[in-house]
Motif scaffolding. Sequence first.
Motif, PDB file in Angstrom:
ATOM      1  N   VAL A   1       0.692  -1.204   0.156  1.00 47.61           N
ATOM      2  CA  VAL A   1      -0.003  -0.022   0.048  1.00 47.61           C
ATOM      3  C   VAL A   1       1.072   1.218   0.048  1.00 47.61           C
ATOM      4  O   VAL A   1       1.588   1.387   1.026  1.00 47.61           O
ATOM      5  N   VAL A   2       0.707   1.903  -1.314  1.00 51.23           N
ATOM      6  CA  VAL A   2       1.525   3.275  -1.070  1.00 51.23           C
ATOM      7  C   VAL A   2       0.668   4.570  -0.341  1.00 51.23           C
ATOM      8  O   VAL A   2      -0.357   4.913  -0.913  1.00 51.23           O
ATOM      9  N   GLY A   3       1.129   4.835   0.754  1.00 49.14           N
ATOM     10  CA  GLY A   3       0.532   6.053   1.387  1.00 49.14           C
ATOM     11  C   GLY A   3       0.179   5.589   2.650  1.00 49.14           C
ATOM     12  O   GLY A   3      -0.872   4.449   2.868  1.00 49.14           O
ATOM     13  N   GLY A   4       0.403   6.252   3.744  1.00 51.22           N
ATOM     14  CA  GLY A   4       0.080   5.828   5.190  1.00 51.22           C
ATOM     15  C   GLY A   4      -0.945   6.918   5.668  1.00 51.22           C
ATOM     16  O   GLY A   4      -0.687   7.222   6.678  1.00 51.22           O
ATOM     17  N   GLY A   5      -1.901   7.463   4.807  1.00 47.82           N
ATOM     18  CA  GLY A   5      -2.754   8.408   5.391  1.00 47.82           C
ATOM     19  C   GLY A   5      -3.890   7.394   6.140  1.00 47.82           C
ATOM     20  O   GLY A   5      -3.648   6.083   6.053  1.00 47.82           O
ATOM     21  N   VAL A   6      -5.043   8.093   6.364  1.00 48.04           N
ATOM     22  CA  VAL A   6      -5.973   7.227   6.997  1.00 48.04           C
ATOM     23  C   VAL A   6      -6.520   6.137   5.980  1.00 48.04           C
ATOM     24  O   VAL A   6      -6.995   5.185   6.504  1.00 48.04           O
ATOM     25  N   VAL A   7      -6.464   6.602   4.535  1.00 44.19           N
ATOM     26  CA  VAL A   7      -7.126   5.691   3.542  1.00 44.19           C
ATOM     27  C   VAL A   7      -6.198   4.577   3.670  1.00 44.19           C
ATOM     28  O   VAL A   7      -6.515   3.227   3.492  1.00 44.19           O
ATOM     29  N   GLY A   8      -4.828   4.760   3.150  1.00 42.51           N
ATOM     30  CA  GLY A   8      -3.994   3.714   3.096  1.00 42.51           C
ATOM     31  C   GLY A   8      -3.640   2.945   4.175  1.00 42.51           C
ATOM     32  O   GLY A   8      -3.817   1.542   4.202  1.00 42.51           O
ATOM     33  N   LEU A   9      -3.894   3.316   5.283  1.00 42.34           N
ATOM     34  CA  LEU A   9      -3.696   2.413   6.607  1.00 42.34           C
ATOM     35  C   LEU A   9      -5.085   1.687   6.773  1.00 42.34           C
ATOM     36  O   LEU A   9      -4.916   0.340   7.283  1.00 42.34           O
TER      37      LEU A   9
ATOM     38  N   LEU B   1     -11.178   8.214  -6.535  1.00 47.16           N
ATOM     39  CA  LEU B   1     -10.788   7.241  -7.555  1.00 47.16           C
ATOM     40  C   LEU B   1     -10.514   6.094  -7.095  1.00 47.16           C
ATOM     41  O   LEU B   1      -9.559   5.813  -6.260  1.00 47.16           O
ATOM     42  N   LEU B   2     -11.151   5.011  -7.223  1.00 50.30           N
ATOM     43  CA  LEU B   2     -11.559   3.989  -6.524  1.00 50.30           C
ATOM     44  C   LEU B   2     -11.644   2.595  -7.345  1.00 50.30           C
ATOM     45  O   LEU B   2     -12.532   2.536  -7.912  1.00 50.30           O
TER      46      LEU B   2
ATOM     47  N   HIS C   1     -13.979  13.654   2.065  1.00 46.91           N
ATOM     48  CA  HIS C   1     -14.651  12.558   2.834  1.00 46.91           C
ATOM     49  C   HIS C   1     -13.642  11.465   3.334  1.00 46.91           C
ATOM     50  O   HIS C   1     -14.221  10.339   3.495  1.00 46.91           O
ATOM     51  N   GLY C   2     -12.344  11.844   3.197  1.00 45.78           N
ATOM     52  CA  GLY C   2     -11.668  10.360   3.230  1.00 45.78           C
ATOM     53  C   GLY C   2     -11.651   9.807   4.469  1.00 45.78           C
ATOM     54  O   GLY C   2     -11.698   8.666   4.482  1.00 45.78           O
TER      55      GLY C   2
ATOM     56  N   ALA D   1     -15.539   2.151   3.549  1.00 51.10           N
ATOM     57  CA  ALA D   1     -15.819   1.597   2.410  1.00 51.10           C
ATOM     58  C   ALA D   1     -14.670   1.509   1.473  1.00 51.10           C
ATOM     59  O   ALA D   1     -14.715   0.356   0.750  1.00 51.10           O
ATOM     60  N   ALA D   2     -13.790   2.284   1.581  1.00 43.37           N
ATOM     61  CA  ALA D   2     -12.608   2.044   0.579  1.00 43.37           C
ATOM     62  C   ALA D   2     -11.920   0.870   1.145  1.00 43.37           C
ATOM     63  O   ALA D   2     -11.581   0.051   0.063  1.00 43.37           O
ATOM     64  N   ALA D   3     -11.709   0.542   2.400  1.00 44.36           N
ATOM     65  CA  ALA D   3     -11.141  -0.637   2.603  1.00 44.36           C
ATOM     66  C   ALA D   3     -11.780  -1.878   2.436  1.00 44.36           C
ATOM     67  O   ALA D   3     -11.148  -2.997   1.948  1.00 44.36           O
ATOM     68  N   ARG D   4     -13.113  -1.974   2.498  1.00 45.10           N
ATOM     69  CA  ARG D   4     -14.083  -2.993   1.924  1.00 45.10           C
ATOM     70  C   ARG D   4     -13.902  -3.260   0.377  1.00 45.10           C
ATOM     71  O   ARG D   4     -14.031  -4.236   0.002  1.00 45.10           O
ATOM     72  N   VAL D   5     -14.191  -2.079  -0.323  1.00 47.52           N
ATOM     73  CA  VAL D   5     -13.956  -2.196  -1.779  1.00 47.52           C
ATOM     74  C   VAL D   5     -12.634  -2.660  -2.299  1.00 47.52           C
ATOM     75  O   VAL D   5     -12.699  -3.674  -3.014  1.00 47.52           O
ATOM     76  N   CYS D   6     -11.663  -2.250  -1.589  1.00 44.74           N
ATOM     77  CA  CYS D   6     -10.306  -3.071  -2.031  1.00 44.74           C
ATOM     78  C   CYS D   6     -10.163  -4.325  -1.399  1.00 44.74           C
ATOM     79  O   CYS D   6      -9.701  -5.089  -2.322  1.00 44.74           O
TER      80      CYS D   6
END
Length: 400
Positions: free
Chosen positions: A19-27, A326-327, A350-351, A357-362
Amino acid sequence: MDEYSPRAPLPGSGADVAVVGGGVVGLGIAWEAARAGRHVVVIDPAPGTGASFAAAGMLAAVSEYHYQEEALLGLMLESATLWPAFAQPLAAEAGYLRTPTLCIAGDGADRQALADLRAVQEAHGLEVTSLTVREARAREPMLSPGIAGAFEIAADHQVDPRRLIAALLARLGSERLVRRRAESLLWDGARVAGVRLDDGSELLAQETIVANGLGARDLAGLPVQLPLRPVYGDILRLRIPQRLRPLVTATVRGLVRGRPVYLVPREDGTVVIGATQREDGSDAVSAGGVYELLRDAQALVPAVAELELYETVARARPGTPDNAPLLGRVSAPEGGDVEGLIVATGFFRHGVLLTPAAARVCREVLEGGNGGAWKPFRPDRFAGLGNGRPISHPLHGRSS
Ligand SMILES: Cc1cc2nc3c(=O)[nH]c(=O)nc-3n(C[C@H](O)[C@H](O)[C@H](O)COP(=O)(O)OP(=O)(O)OC[C@H]3O[C@@H](n4cnc5c(N)ncnc54)[C@H](O)[C@@H]3O)c2cc1C
């Protein structure tokens, strides 16, 4: 798309998922993938220091709804329902609170603007409850007697993004974190095989997830141009003296002479006041923005003037032309999708809300799914289109 050349795999250095990026979304994505049993690494030289560092953490699917964003509303509502289960294993550490949101009108014109927004929200079946000024002030005695109207959104909650990031990093463990910058995607034939880091080393992975917010614009080797732009926000953190606690118990979102402002109370006796929205290219905190936020917050809650202002910060939200992320996977020129690559960026305002939801979709995509109902958010949906400007929203449009 950059040229790529086949390279010899490095022995023993591969991961299932990079995972590139350790913001809230990447983590969030990394944690979900790790919980699904995958060997995950997160690549980030400074996790949690991007947009996520500034975020207020409002989980505001209803109050952020915009009338032309039905598809995004679906994703936001889905994520709001995922939040309790997402937060549960993190226990109290993440600062997830199910306190409601009060929407407050500063004057008669603001009351009309909020009533219009409310009508649209209700037309979509979203639950909004009217309060008289007296009822609002009975709940939140620090609200100004001069406010002109109020309603409650019980479904809009909050989390503390900094605590959330600390909790996710602790759960993932330091062995899963690579404190380096990703320079480019590595390709192996037609598939993505990992990333090249800023020290020249290669990190191989079965799947690479590009979740580095605005930084995705500079990642070489992406097979699609991502229409990201920085939308800066100034935001304040203040300490509440004991004698004024609680300042407010609910998140307070107001319109003051047409200008949006919010106050998000934290459990530790602090309050977050935000946020400007500007596209002037400056990552410095705006003095005018700070002034206006304090002025408008004070119009709703006069005791704001007596708080200790201990932090002002500005960060850029990763904006997209339609305000939606972009998901998902990216189409390959020869048909089908590029293998080994998932994109998860562009979460704009809205991140934090959209992390589950991002985690679930991924996770679903990693398991072979095609993104299902979330296909409209594919990262290549703008290919060949001009970048339109987003439309404004009464509770968003503050610029300074
Ligand atoms: C003032 C403000 C208030 C906000 N309030 C809210 C809110 O109340 N609710 C809400 O849901 N959202 C809110 N947001 C939006 C939210 O902050 C973002 O949507 C969210 O933080 C995006 O998360 P991210 O992980 O995609 O990006 P970021 O948090 O920006 O993280 C990206 C990470 O990638 C890393 N990185 C960048 N390039 C590379 C590279 N090449 N290699 C490795 N790592 C790299 C960076 O170091 C960074 O840690 C707010 C934003 C702002 C600015």
